[in-house]
Design an enzyme around this catalytic site. Structure first.
Site, mmCIF file in Angstrom:
data_model
loop_
_atom_site.group_PDB
_atom_site.id
_atom_site.type_symbol
_atom_site.label_atom_id
_atom_site.label_comp_id
_atom_site.label_asym_id
_atom_site.label_seq_id
_atom_site.Cartn_x
_atom_site.Cartn_y
_atom_site.Cartn_z
ATOM 1 N N TYR A 106 1.347 46.646 59.359
ATOM 2 C CA TYR A 106 0.433 46.025 58.401
ATOM 3 C C TYR A 106 0.755 46.479 56.979
ATOM 4 C CZ TYR A 106 -3.872 44.704 55.998
ATOM 5 O OH TYR A 106 -4.775 44.168 55.110
ATOM 6 N N HIS A 157 2.070 41.320 44.792
ATOM 7 C CA HIS A 157 1.264 41.843 45.900
ATOM 8 C C HIS A 157 2.158 42.526 46.940
ATOM 9 C CE1 HIS A 157 -3.104 41.442 46.894
ATOM 10 N NE2 HIS A 157 -2.685 41.967 48.033
#
Length: 388
Positions: A24, A275
């Site tokens: 993740y 990001h």
């Protein structure tokens, strides 16, 4: 495991974490081309070595938004940090404070604002998303003010979630995700005991406080997915600029015209960011986008940058490309997962040492002296090929 460089913490984190958590934080969007280019493009930035410059006096401290930073680095907002170490946001915030730099709490942190802010002596920063639920946004801003938050980091590059294929394979999402995560936890007993059991509660603290009920991982995915707002425009941020009287930073800028819009909006700073390669694959790396943005707005607001920074050398590279400071995201989470607060403190020590070496060998005595002059001619010419 021997930790001699900031990059060593990635392997240490992978050994300790269940795969769904490691991938993740480690993964990006789609085929992860931008994720890789963030690192490789920054590594390609060649610095200009200078010698015999009397480098006995180096000054890494800098001023940013009315604060003195020991070095031009802040810890970036990272969601679910509290899943990587026991009460991870608190540990990371304490490490940042101990090293004299800001910590930025994510909207989707495990530990709520009211738990993290009292744990440190220096004011922290707070990150907020643009969401359909304006009531939540106002509630979060009010709580941040009450907790003494100084700087608001407003993330604008998530009107829709990025497609992160790796998450479906790792167990963060996809078929039987809950079962897969449970089985992974069983096979990682150190994490299961230290974080899984002793680190409870694992709900999203800032969201739970607003909803009045615990918000677990599955609830978080559903609530956040339903609250992304693709209709957002600059005019929709005006009430926030009026409400928030402190410094406000717009995070997620990759285009010079968007940077100029941020100036017109009245932002105090921007973060040149994709990001971490987690939103739109195929966009410019931050290192490639930064020079044109700096040409467009340098001096009108503060320019921060993130994505791809893995060392103190990378920090100096970003400053030479036009940033005033940088945000560290993945790098600090790897260190946190591997060794908690002590790991993050050691990471920041390594970053500082690497910055000192780079500054000494480029003949730059202070942060203010790090500019395009510190870049090699080849790198300067390459940067000029991307015009504003």
């Amino acid at each position: 495991m021997i930790i001699s460089a900031a990059s060593d913490y990635r392997a240490a984190a992978q050994a300790r974490l269940p795969p769904f958590l490691f991938h993740y934080i480690d993964g990006g969007a789609y085929a992860e081309h931008t994720l890789r280019r963030n690192v490789s493009d920054l590594a390609d930035v060649a610095l200009r070595q200078r010698v015999l410059r009397n480098m006995s006096d180096l000054r890494l401290s800098t001023e940013l938004f009315g604060e003195t930073l020991a070095m031009p680095v802040a810890l970036a907002p990272v969601g679910l940090t509290g899943m990587y170490a026991r009460r991870g946001e608190v540990q990371a915030a304490r490490a940042a404070a101990a090293r004299g730099i800001p910590f930025t709490l994510s909207t989707v942190s495990v530990c709520p604002i009211e738990e993290v802010a009292p744990a440190i002596e220096r004011p922290m920063w707070f990150q907020l998303y643009v969401l359909k639920d304006r009531g939540f946004m106002r509630n979060a801003l009010e709580r941040a003010k009450a907790a003494g938050v100084t700087t608001l980091v407003f993330t604008v590059d998530m009107p829709t979630p990025g497609a992160r294929y790796r998450d479906a394979h790792s167990g963060m999402s996809g078929p039987n995700a809950s079962l897969r995560r449970m089985l992974q936890a069983v096979t990682h007993p150190r994490w299961a005991w230290d974080v899984g059991l002793l680190g409870r509660p694992h709900d999203l603290g800032n969201i739970s406080a607003y909803r009045g009920s615990p918000t677990g991982l599955q609830d978080y995915i559903g609530w956040l997915g339903a609250n992304f707002d693709p209709s957002i425009a600059w005019k929709d941020l005006e009430w926030i600029r009026e409400f928030w009287t402190g410094p406000m930073v717009i995070k997620g800028i990759l285009d010079p015209e968007d940077a100029r819009d941020a100036v017109r909006f009245g932002a105090d700073g921007i973060v040149v960011s994709n990001h971490g390669g987690r939103q739109l694959d195929g966009v410019l790396s931050s290192a490639r986008a930064l020079p044109a943005i700096a040409d467009a707005v340098k001096g009108e607001l503060k320019i921060l940058a993130d994505s791809g920074i893995r060392s103190g050398l990378d920090v100096v590279r970003m400053l030479a490309l036009g940033a005033d400071a940088v945000l560290l995201g993945r790098a600090f989470v790897y260190a946190l997962a591997a060794a908690g607060q002590a790991g993050v403190e050691n990471l920041l020590t390594l970053i500082e040492k690497e910055m000192r070496v780079a500054m000494t060998l480029t003949g730059t005595h202070s942060i203010a002296e790090i500019s395009a002059d510190a870049l090699s001619r080849v790198t300067r010419e390459r940067a000029e090929t991307i015009s504003p």
